[in-house]
Every structure is written in C-alpha cells, then in structure tokens.
Design a protein around this motif. Structure first.
Motif, PDB file in Angstrom:
ATOM      1  N   GLN A 180       0.822  -1.200   0.000  1.00 23.31           N
ATOM      2  CA  GLN A 180       0.000   0.000   0.000  1.00 23.31           C
ATOM      3  C   GLN A 180       0.860   1.256   0.000  1.00 23.31           C
ATOM      4  OE1 GLN A 180      -2.706  -0.684   3.386  1.00 23.31           O
ATOM      5  NE2 GLN A 180      -4.403  -0.485   1.959  1.00 23.31           N
ATOM      6  N   LEU A 227       7.179   1.781   9.689  1.00 23.07           N
ATOM      7  CA  LEU A 227       6.160   1.566   8.665  1.00 23.07           C
ATOM      8  C   LEU A 227       6.747   1.170   7.319  1.00 23.07           C
ATOM      9  CD1 LEU A 227       3.703   4.422   9.590  1.00 23.07           C
ATOM     10  CD2 LEU A 227       3.084   2.008   9.337  1.00 23.07           C
ATOM     11  N   PHE A 236       5.909  -2.148   5.844  1.00 21.34           N
ATOM     12  CA  PHE A 236       4.531  -2.484   5.510  1.00 21.34           C
ATOM     13  C   PHE A 236       3.931  -1.680   4.365  1.00 21.34           C
ATOM     14  CE2 PHE A 236       5.156  -3.232  10.082  1.00 21.34           C
ATOM     15  CZ  PHE A 236       4.885  -4.591  10.132  1.00 21.34           C
ATOM     16  N   CYS A 237       4.421  -0.486   4.151  1.00 27.14           N
ATOM     17  CA  CYS A 237       3.817   0.382   3.142  1.00 27.14           C
ATOM     18  C   CYS A 237       4.853   1.378   2.628  1.00 27.14           C
ATOM     19  CB  CYS A 237       2.622   1.140   3.739  1.00 27.14           C
ATOM     20  SG  CYS A 237       3.058   2.315   5.051  1.00 27.14           S
ATOM     21  N   ALA A 258      -7.186  -1.424  11.432  1.00 25.49           N
ATOM     22  CA  ALA A 258      -6.444  -2.464  10.705  1.00 25.49           C
ATOM     23  C   ALA A 258      -7.330  -3.098   9.648  1.00 25.49           C
ATOM     24  CB  ALA A 258      -5.930  -3.522  11.686  1.00 25.49           C
ATOM     25  N   LEU A 286      -7.618  -0.850   6.675  1.00 32.70           N
ATOM     26  CA  LEU A 286      -6.418  -0.947   5.835  1.00 32.70           C
ATOM     27  C   LEU A 286      -6.499  -2.174   4.934  1.00 32.70           C
ATOM     28  CD1 LEU A 286      -3.649  -0.071   8.456  1.00 32.70           C
ATOM     29  CD2 LEU A 286      -4.476   1.403   6.612  1.00 32.70           C
ATOM     30  N   ALA A 287      -6.904  -3.292   5.517  1.00 35.57           N
ATOM     31  CA  ALA A 287      -7.001  -4.543   4.747  1.00 35.57           C
ATOM     32  C   ALA A 287      -8.094  -4.447   3.697  1.00 35.57           C
ATOM     33  CB  ALA A 287      -7.266  -5.709   5.690  1.00 35.57           C
ATOM     34  N   TYR A 345       1.028   1.897  12.181  1.00 40.63           N
ATOM     35  CA  TYR A 345       1.983   0.838  12.495  1.00 40.63           C
ATOM     36  C   TYR A 345       1.296  -0.291  13.267  1.00 40.63           C
ATOM     37  CZ  TYR A 345       5.932  -1.644  14.509  1.00 40.63           C
ATOM     38  OH  TYR A 345       6.802  -2.630  14.889  1.00 40.63           O
ATOM     39  N   TYR A 357      -0.935  -2.398  10.926  1.00 39.72           N
ATOM     40  CA  TYR A 357      -0.193  -3.374  10.117  1.00 39.72           C
ATOM     41  C   TYR A 357       0.324  -4.521  10.979  1.00 39.72           C
ATOM     42  CZ  TYR A 357      -0.394  -0.489   5.928  1.00 39.72           C
ATOM     43  OH  TYR A 357      -0.815   0.215   4.827  1.00 39.72           O
ATOM     44  N   GLN A 358       0.705  -4.224  12.210  1.00 38.58           N
ATOM     45  CA  GLN A 358       1.142  -5.278  13.127  1.00 38.58           C
ATOM     46  C   GLN A 358      -0.017  -6.235  13.428  1.00 38.58           C
ATOM     47  OE1 GLN A 358       3.956  -6.322  14.737  1.00 38.58           O
ATOM     48  NE2 GLN A 358       5.229  -4.934  13.565  1.00 38.58           N
ATOM     49  N   LEU A 406      -2.568  -6.878  11.479  1.00 38.12           N
ATOM     50  CA  LEU A 406      -2.814  -7.676  10.272  1.00 38.12           C
ATOM     51  C   LEU A 406      -1.769  -8.774  10.102  1.00 38.12           C
ATOM     52  CD1 LEU A 406      -3.841  -4.860   7.777  1.00 38.12           C
ATOM     53  CD2 LEU A 406      -5.345  -6.519   8.920  1.00 38.12           C
ATOM     54  N   GLU A 407      -0.543  -8.504  10.527  1.00 36.15           N
ATOM     55  CA  GLU A 407       0.536  -9.471  10.410  1.00 36.15           C
ATOM     56  C   GLU A 407       0.521 -10.494  11.556  1.00 36.15           C
ATOM     57  OE1 GLU A 407       4.782  -8.364  11.213  1.00 36.15           O
ATOM     58  OE2 GLU A 407       4.945  -8.647   9.044  1.00 36.15           O
TER      59      GLU A 407
END
Length: 160
Positions: A2, A28, A31-32, A90, A93-94, A147, A150-151, A153-154
């Motif tokens: 992204q 970040l 992740f992006c 999150a 974002l997804a 941040y 994304y954490q 999501l991961e």
C-alpha cells in the motif's frame, strides 16, 4: 504494498515530535510506502472572524487537494469523525487493499481543522478521540496507529 500519504497542515518543529515521527516512519517502511506531506498553515490574526477562518480553511483545502494521490481513498481526521478501535482501523487498511485501492491518503488539518468540503469528500471521517489534541500530536498518534494496524494484520506481538 500500500501507498500511504499523510497530508498535514503545519510543520513539526519540536525535536520530540520529529524523533517520534521518524521512528514510526522507519517502522512503517516494512509495511507500506509512506509519504508525509507538510503544508503551510494559513496565518490568521489573534482573534480571526469566522469568515477569515473559513477563507483560511478554503485555501488550505486547495493545497491539500493538490497533494492527494489520484484514486486514493481519503481519510479526514476530524473530531466529529467516527471513533474506531485499532483492530477496526487495521480492518479498514485490509479492506481498502482488498478492494484494489492501493493508495490511502490521511488528511490532518490545521489548528482550525479541515474545510467542510474535504470532510464531505472523504471516504472515511476518523476521530482519534472525543478529546482535543494538538494537530502535531495527532500526526504521531496516526503514524503509531497505522503501524499498530499493520502489526495486527501481520499477527505481530506489538498489539496486546
């Protein structure tokens, strides 16, 4: 990956804000692709009239529109926006990525806020809290929440 653009009216000056922003920008980068655009805040006299504030916000809105990436989902940060948990952010974002929107633009206005036209055009109006924070601190809070998102999501351990 992204593309996230954070458009901010006002420049960070304090060392502690600059260091915090740099740290989250570094984190970040895994992740992006993050870009932070700082725009000048319109100067107003000490006790501006509502009309003067409206004119300043309109000028800031034009500058902001000039920085919005084409096709980006726009998120306006404003006190009257929607409150979301870190998990819900999150998920946003997804979902934007899953819909094929690879670009997101988060907009943080000046100390006078954002022009109503920007809020109306945003895909999401987001509030960090019903409390009022300095707009410079809102930038740090947003970067941290991106941040954290994304954490989440991961499946990372950062979010507890």
């Amino acid at each position: 990956m992204q593309r996230i653009t954070v458009i901010c009216v006002g420049k960070l000056k304090e060392k502690f804000y600059l260091e915090a922003a740099a740290e989250y920008q570094k984190r970040l980068s895994r992740f992006c692709r993050l870009e932070v655009a700082e725009l000048p805040e319109q100067r107003l006299r000490d006790a501006p009239s509502p009309g003067e504030i409206e004119q300043a916000l309109a000028r800031e809105a034009e500058q902001i529109r000039g920085k919005l990436p084409a096709g980006a989902a726009v998120v306006a940060l404003c006190i009257e926006g929607e409150l979301r948990s870190s998990e819900a952010l999150a998920q946003f974002l997804a979902e934007t990525g899953n819909r094929g929107q690879s670009a997101l633009a988060f907009v943080i206005g000046s100390s006078n806020g954002l022009h109503p036209s920007l809020k109306a055009a945003a895909q999401l109006r987001l509030s960090m809290s019903p409390m009022t924070f300095p707009h410079h601190l809102a930038r740090i809070m947003l970067l941290e929440q991106l941040y954290r998102g994304y954490q989440i999501l991961e499946g990372g351990k950062y979010h507890k």
